[in-house]
Design an enzyme around this catalytic site. Structure first.
Site, PDB file in Angstrom:
ATOM      1  N   HIS A  95      82.535  22.573 -56.238  1.00 42.79           N
ATOM      2  CA  HIS A  95      81.145  22.115 -56.306  1.00 42.79           C
ATOM      3  C   HIS A  95      80.153  23.015 -55.571  1.00 42.79           C
ATOM      4  O   HIS A  95      78.940  22.854 -55.725  1.00 42.79           O
ATOM      5  CB  HIS A  95      81.030  20.658 -55.821  1.00 42.79           C
ATOM      6  CG  HIS A  95      80.023  19.864 -56.581  1.00 42.79           C
ATOM      7  ND1 HIS A  95      79.963  18.484 -56.539  1.00 42.79           N
ATOM      8  CD2 HIS A  95      79.002  20.231 -57.406  1.00 42.79           C
ATOM      9  CE1 HIS A  95      78.955  18.060 -57.309  1.00 42.79           C
ATOM     10  NE2 HIS A  95      78.360  19.096 -57.840  1.00 42.79           N
ATOM     11  N   ASP A 121      79.120  11.867 -57.945  1.00 40.33           N
ATOM     12  CA  ASP A 121      80.119  12.416 -57.017  1.00 40.33           C
ATOM     13  C   ASP A 121      80.694  11.297 -56.147  1.00 40.33           C
ATOM     14  O   ASP A 121      79.994  10.347 -55.805  1.00 40.33           O
ATOM     15  CB  ASP A 121      79.397  13.433 -56.107  1.00 40.33           C
ATOM     16  CG  ASP A 121      80.323  14.473 -55.482  1.00 40.33           C
ATOM     17  OD1 ASP A 121      81.461  14.141 -55.153  1.00 40.33           O
ATOM     18  OD2 ASP A 121      79.868  15.616 -55.330  1.00 40.33           O
ATOM     19  N   HIS A 123      81.536  12.127 -53.201  1.00 42.36           N
ATOM     20  CA  HIS A 123      81.122  12.627 -51.884  1.00 42.36           C
ATOM     21  C   HIS A 123      79.617  12.851 -51.855  1.00 42.36           C
ATOM     22  O   HIS A 123      78.964  12.838 -52.901  1.00 42.36           O
ATOM     23  CB  HIS A 123      81.849  13.943 -51.593  1.00 42.36           C
ATOM     24  CG  HIS A 123      83.343  13.859 -51.768  1.00 42.36           C
ATOM     25  ND1 HIS A 123      83.973  14.163 -52.954  1.00 42.36           N
ATOM     26  CD2 HIS A 123      84.313  13.469 -50.904  1.00 42.36           C
ATOM     27  CE1 HIS A 123      85.281  13.985 -52.820  1.00 42.36           C
ATOM     28  NE2 HIS A 123      85.521  13.546 -51.588  1.00 42.36           N
ATOM     29  N   ASP A 125      78.320  15.693 -50.237  1.00 50.32           N
ATOM     30  CA  ASP A 125      78.158  17.162 -50.290  1.00 50.32           C
ATOM     31  C   ASP A 125      76.871  17.636 -49.625  1.00 50.32           C
ATOM     32  O   ASP A 125      76.223  18.570 -50.110  1.00 50.32           O
ATOM     33  CB  ASP A 125      78.238  17.659 -51.742  1.00 50.32           C
ATOM     34  CG  ASP A 125      79.656  17.586 -52.290  1.00 50.32           C
ATOM     35  OD1 ASP A 125      80.595  17.242 -51.528  1.00 50.32           O
ATOM     36  OD2 ASP A 125      79.838  17.862 -53.488  1.00 50.32           O
ATOM     37  N   HIS A 138      82.254  23.541 -50.364  1.00 53.52           N
ATOM     38  CA  HIS A 138      81.968  22.593 -51.464  1.00 53.52           C
ATOM     39  C   HIS A 138      81.463  21.241 -50.945  1.00 53.52           C
ATOM     40  O   HIS A 138      81.057  20.400 -51.740  1.00 53.52           O
ATOM     41  CB  HIS A 138      83.163  22.429 -52.415  1.00 53.52           C
ATOM     42  CG  HIS A 138      84.317  21.641 -51.879  1.00 53.52           C
ATOM     43  ND1 HIS A 138      85.225  21.009 -52.693  1.00 53.52           N
ATOM     44  CD2 HIS A 138      84.719  21.409 -50.613  1.00 53.52           C
ATOM     45  CE1 HIS A 138      86.138  20.404 -51.946  1.00 53.52           C
ATOM     46  NE2 HIS A 138      85.854  20.635 -50.684  1.00 53.52           N
ATOM     47  N   ASP A 225      80.560  15.834 -60.601  1.00 53.73           N
ATOM     48  CA  ASP A 225      81.826  16.165 -59.948  1.00 53.73           C
ATOM     49  C   ASP A 225      82.844  15.166 -60.487  1.00 53.73           C
ATOM     50  O   ASP A 225      82.651  13.944 -60.354  1.00 53.73           O
ATOM     51  CB  ASP A 225      81.661  16.024 -58.427  1.00 53.73           C
ATOM     52  CG  ASP A 225      82.888  16.508 -57.668  1.00 53.73           C
ATOM     53  OD1 ASP A 225      84.015  16.308 -58.162  1.00 53.73           O
ATOM     54  OD2 ASP A 225      82.712  17.066 -56.574  1.00 53.73           O
ATOM     55  N   ASP A 227      85.444  14.153 -59.399  1.00 57.73           N
ATOM     56  CA  ASP A 227      86.027  13.211 -58.436  1.00 57.73           C
ATOM     57  C   ASP A 227      85.157  11.959 -58.277  1.00 57.73           C
ATOM     58  O   ASP A 227      85.567  10.987 -57.638  1.00 57.73           O
ATOM     59  CB  ASP A 227      86.380  13.879 -57.099  1.00 57.73           C
ATOM     60  CG  ASP A 227      85.187  14.362 -56.284  1.00 57.73           C
ATOM     61  OD1 ASP A 227      84.116  13.737 -56.347  1.00 57.73           O
ATOM     62  OD2 ASP A 227      85.348  15.367 -55.554  1.00 57.73           O
ATOM     63  N   GLU A 270      84.935  20.752 -60.237  1.00 60.32           N
ATOM     64  CA  GLU A 270      86.106  20.272 -59.482  1.00 60.32           C
ATOM     65  C   GLU A 270      87.290  19.879 -60.377  1.00 60.32           C
ATOM     66  O   GLU A 270      88.188  19.168 -59.925  1.00 60.32           O
ATOM     67  CB  GLU A 270      85.734  19.134 -58.515  1.00 60.32           C
ATOM     68  CG  GLU A 270      84.763  19.547 -57.405  1.00 60.32           C
ATOM     69  CD  GLU A 270      85.384  20.307 -56.228  1.00 60.32           C
ATOM     70  OE1 GLU A 270      86.626  20.292 -56.085  1.00 60.32           O
ATOM     71  OE2 GLU A 270      84.612  20.926 -55.457  1.00 60.32           O
TER      72      GLU A 270
HETATM   73  N1  ARG Z   1      82.744  18.654 -53.756  1.00 60.68           N
HETATM   74  C1  ARG Z   1      83.694  18.044 -53.075  1.00 60.68           C
HETATM   75  N2  ARG Z   1      84.802  17.692 -53.623  1.00 60.68           N
HETATM   76  N3  ARG Z   1      83.419  17.811 -51.794  1.00 60.68           N
HETATM   77  C2  ARG Z   1      84.329  17.208 -50.875  1.00 60.68           C
HETATM   78  C3  ARG Z   1      83.802  17.227 -49.482  1.00 60.68           C
HETATM   79  C4  ARG Z   1      84.689  16.450 -48.551  1.00 60.68           C
HETATM   80  C5  ARG Z   1      84.218  16.359 -47.119  1.00 60.68           C
HETATM   81  N4  ARG Z   1      83.022  15.576 -46.998  1.00 60.68           N
HETATM   82  C6  ARG Z   1      84.007  17.745 -46.531  1.00 60.68           C
HETATM   83  O1  ARG Z   1      82.893  18.120 -46.262  1.00 60.68           O
HETATM   84  O2  ARG Z   1      84.980  18.451 -46.371  1.00 60.68           O
END
Ligand code: ARG
Length: 309
Positions: A95, A121, A123, A125, A138, A225, A227, A270
């Site tokens: 991402h 998402d 998350h 991010d 990411h 994303d 996920d 992702e």
């Molecule tokens: N784009 C993603 N899959 N991001 C996941 C980030 C997970 C976590 N918040 C980190 O900063 O490590």
């Protein structure tokens, strides 16, 4: 009035260095090998030229520099494509590629106005290098697009704040750290957390987000994303989180965008083919791309019927 579908330009963003599990570097190639472009043209849309941008750690000093150089190249590839009036499909990649995709689109739109963005998402991010516990790039692209974090990511094309907080909505978040939540809250970014999506349904949340982010914008896009989806529907991703958005609901929401002349691009990131035994997740991603950019059956047959014999 009959509307002419715009061509779709596919941009492969081959980067995995922004993630802990870098297999998504091969995501775009695997999706193309699995027939994504063919599925789009079968659905009635004109698929234009394909572009590929690849990260190159051998040219960089460290991981962040790899990500920064890659995003500069991606932004420079995306901006002229966006200017042609085509719809862009950016295939990740991790991402972190969102920095290049949406900086390029914001740069192309800049003479006309602002860019709106819906970020789907699990998350948030929205870390900066200072706030991130994992140091994984990411987990940082949204902060960078909002103008926070490393200058190498925020200052592409010599200006920062590619997305304004009021033109951004995040949907489906359910795994995050407090520092990134605080940054988004301090900026006033709208976040529709997964509990609310589960209660109201994704389509309803998406429609609300779309109305909010597109107000007063010259164009808008969706960064998806995978996920954000339920891992039962899209298991092949590096950081899956349980209890996500149903694939069918995501497809229905994307279908509602069809024919929107202000939709500049869709980004799907992702996807990690190294975990995709049997290809279930590739099929899910292809279905999402077709839902968002393919021509619905009725519009396709009308366009065909209107062609001179
Ligand atoms: N784009 C993603 N899959 N991001 C996941 C980030 C997970 C976590 N918040 C980190 O900063 O490590």
């Amino acid at each position: 009035m009959l509307h002419t579908p715009r061509p779709v330009e596919i941009v492969s963003a081959a980067i995995g260095e922004g993630a802990r599990d870098g297999g998504c570097k091969y995501g775009a190639s695997a999706l193309l090998a699995a027939g994504l472009a063919q599925a789009l043209s079968d659905s009635g849309c004109e698929v234009g030229a394909r572009t590929m941008v690849t990260s190159d750690p051998l040219q960089a000093t460290d991981r962040m520099d790899t990500v920064a150089r890659f995003n500069q190249a991606l932004a420079e590839a995306v901006a002229p494509l966006a200017l042609t009036g085509a719809q862009l499909l950016v295939l990740g990649g991790d991402h972190s590629c969102a920095v290049g995709s949406w900086s390029g689109m914001a740069q192309a739109l800049r003479p006309h106005g602002r860019l709106g963005l819906i970020w789907v998402d699990a998350h948030l991010d929205a870390h900066t290098p200072e706030s991130s516990e994992s140091n994984a790039p990411h987990g940082m692209p949204l902060a960078a697009l909002l103008g926070h974090g490393s200058a190498a990511l925020t200052q592409l094309f010599g200006w920062s704040g590619k997305i304004r907080p009021e033109n951004l909505a995040i949907i489906g978040a359910r795994s995050y750290e407090s520092a990134e939540r605080q940054l988004l809250e301090s900026l006033g970014v709208q976040v529709i957390y997964m509990e609310e999506v589960a209660r109201r349904g994704f389509e309803d949340c998406f429609a609300q987000a779309r109305a909010a982010v597109t107000a007063g914008c010259a164009g808008w896009g969706v960064s998806l994303d995978i996920d954000g989806l339920d891992p039962g529907d899209a298991p092949a991703t590096g950081t899956p989180v349980a209890h996500g958005i149903a694939l069918a609901e995501a497809m229905a929401a994307l279908r509602s965008c069809h024919g929107d002349p202000r939709l500049v691009g869709l980004e799907i990131v992702e996807y990690n083919p190294l975990h995709d035994f049997g290809g279930q997740t590739a099929r899910a991603v292809i279905a999402l791309a077709v839902a968002g950019l393919g021509v619905p059956a009725t519009a396709a047959s009308a366009a065909l019927a209107a062609r001179p014999a």
